[in-house]
Scaffold this motif. Structure first.
Motif, PDB file in Angstrom:
ATOM      1  N   UNK A 283      35.344  57.798  10.920  1.00 23.20           N
ATOM      2  CA  UNK A 283      34.803  58.554  10.404  1.00 23.20           C
ATOM      3  C   UNK A 283      35.575  58.536   8.993  1.00 23.20           C
ATOM      4  N   UNK A 284      36.941  58.286   8.652  1.00 21.84           N
ATOM      5  CA  UNK A 284      37.880  57.913   7.698  1.00 21.84           C
ATOM      6  C   UNK A 284      38.762  57.025   7.655  1.00 21.84           C
ATOM      7  N   UNK A 285      39.193  56.429   6.808  1.00 18.04           N
ATOM      8  CA  UNK A 285      40.314  55.284   6.960  1.00 18.04           C
ATOM      9  C   UNK A 285      40.858  55.121   5.449  1.00 18.04           C
ATOM     10  N   UNK A 286      42.450  55.527   4.876  1.00 21.22           N
ATOM     11  CA  UNK A 286      42.959  55.206   3.759  1.00 21.22           C
ATOM     12  C   UNK A 286      44.460  54.725   3.935  1.00 21.22           C
ATOM     13  N   UNK A 287      44.757  53.806   2.775  1.00 18.33           N
ATOM     14  CA  UNK A 287      46.193  53.249   2.599  1.00 18.33           C
ATOM     15  C   UNK A 287      46.838  54.667   2.015  1.00 18.33           C
ATOM     16  N   UNK A 288      47.979  54.303   2.088  1.00 12.81           N
ATOM     17  CA  UNK A 288      49.414  55.734   1.820  1.00 12.81           C
ATOM     18  C   UNK A 288      50.024  54.668  -0.015  1.00 12.81           C
ATOM     19  N   UNK A 289      50.239  55.260  -0.288  1.00 13.29           N
ATOM     20  CA  UNK A 289      51.348  54.333  -1.906  1.00 13.29           C
ATOM     21  C   UNK A 289      53.104  54.272  -1.241  1.00 13.29           C
ATOM     22  N   UNK A 290      53.225  53.867  -1.569  1.00 12.50           N
ATOM     23  CA  UNK A 290      54.792  53.734  -1.063  1.00 12.50           C
ATOM     24  C   UNK A 290      55.299  54.744  -1.828  1.00 12.50           C
ATOM     25  N   UNK A 291      56.240  55.516  -0.895  1.00 11.65           N
ATOM     26  CA  UNK A 291      57.031  56.982  -0.575  1.00 11.65           C
ATOM     27  C   UNK A 291      58.009  57.407  -1.693  1.00 11.65           C
ATOM     28  N   UNK A 292      57.859  56.428  -2.749  1.00 12.29           N
ATOM     29  CA  UNK A 292      58.416  56.569  -3.831  1.00 12.29           C
ATOM     30  C   UNK A 292      57.336  57.221  -4.905  1.00 12.29           C
ATOM     31  N   UNK A 293      56.404  57.128  -4.196  1.00  7.71           N
ATOM     32  CA  UNK A 293      55.121  58.038  -5.174  1.00  7.71           C
ATOM     33  C   UNK A 293      54.974  59.547  -4.347  1.00  7.71           C
ATOM     34  N   UNK A 294      55.725  60.066  -3.675  1.00  4.21           N
ATOM     35  CA  UNK A 294      55.540  60.810  -3.240  1.00  4.21           C
ATOM     36  C   UNK A 294      55.938  61.877  -3.085  1.00  4.21           C
ATOM     37  N   UNK A 295      56.340  63.243  -2.428  1.00  2.00           N
ATOM     38  CA  UNK A 295      57.487  64.020  -2.562  1.00  2.00           C
ATOM     39  C   UNK A 295      56.783  65.111  -1.632  1.00  2.00           C
ATOM     40  N   UNK A 296      58.086  65.754  -0.665  1.00  2.00           N
ATOM     41  CA  UNK A 296      58.310  66.354   0.484  1.00  2.00           C
ATOM     42  C   UNK A 296      58.362  67.564   0.097  1.00  2.00           C
ATOM     43  N   UNK A 297      57.711  68.736   0.987  1.00  2.00           N
ATOM     44  CA  UNK A 297      58.097  69.520   0.960  1.00  2.00           C
ATOM     45  C   UNK A 297      58.640  70.333   1.805  1.00  2.00           C
ATOM     46  N   UNK A 298      59.915  71.447   2.361  1.00  2.00           N
ATOM     47  CA  UNK A 298      60.726  71.790   3.288  1.00  2.00           C
ATOM     48  C   UNK A 298      60.483  72.856   2.872  1.00  2.00           C
ATOM     49  N   UNK A 299      59.801  74.270   4.134  1.00  2.00           N
ATOM     50  CA  UNK A 299      58.921  74.867   4.181  1.00  2.00           C
ATOM     51  C   UNK A 299      60.319  75.813   5.196  1.00  2.00           C
ATOM     52  N   UNK A 300      60.828  76.681   4.523  1.00  2.00           N
ATOM     53  CA  UNK A 300      62.086  77.831   5.533  1.00  2.00           C
ATOM     54  C   UNK A 300      61.219  79.042   5.165  1.00  2.00           C
TER      55      UNK A 300
END
Length: 140
Positions: A41-58
């Motif tokens: 159905x779909x596929x993909x790779x992800x770049x290293x987490x150095x390129x990413x962000x996280x959002x903590x929801x509280x």
């Protein structure tokens, strides 16, 4: 049923090192086989987490953290979504996938939740919104 196949990150994927051409060819052939069988159905790779962000929801609060993230064993480096008849069929495919990593890699396979899992708790307004979303996603 649809399942998500998640390939866990390793130190190698987090470094963003070069992709092995032979491994890429083997995985490309496997992906082509999945597609020809009508399973992919779909596929993909992800770049290293150095390129990413996280959002903590509280509650109403949002806290953004920039990558990289240190716990590689909990990170995903790539994914596939497969349409299969059962978890057993999904595992048959996953167990045939080539190993393209020079280090030990883990793969997690989990069923996706479908609309049926949400129908028991939806109200009339939610039903209207979800139907609009279904039409948009199906290109109607």
């Amino acid at each position: 049923m649809r399942v998500m196949v998640m390939v866990k990150a390793t130190e190698v994927t987090e470094r963003g090192g070069p992709i092995d051409p032979a491994g890429l060819e083997a995985m490309s052939r496997f992906n082509e086989e999945l597609a020809q069988a009508g399973k992919l159905v779909a596929l993909g790779g992800l770049t290293p987490t150095s390129n990413g962000k996280r959002v903590a929801v509280d509650g109403e609060r949002r806290i953004v953290t920039d990558g990289p993230f240190t716990e590689t064993k909990e990170l995903v480096a790539g994914f596939m979504i497969l349409e299969v008849e059962s978890m057993e069929e999904a595992m048959d495919w996953v167990l045939r996938a080539p190993n393209c990593s020079p280090v030990r890699t883990e793969i997690e396979v989990r069923p996706l939740m479908g609309m049926a899992e949400f129908e028991a708790v939806q109200n009339a307004q939610t039903k209207v919104i979800r139907e609009r979303m279904r039409e948009r996603l199906n290109g109607s």
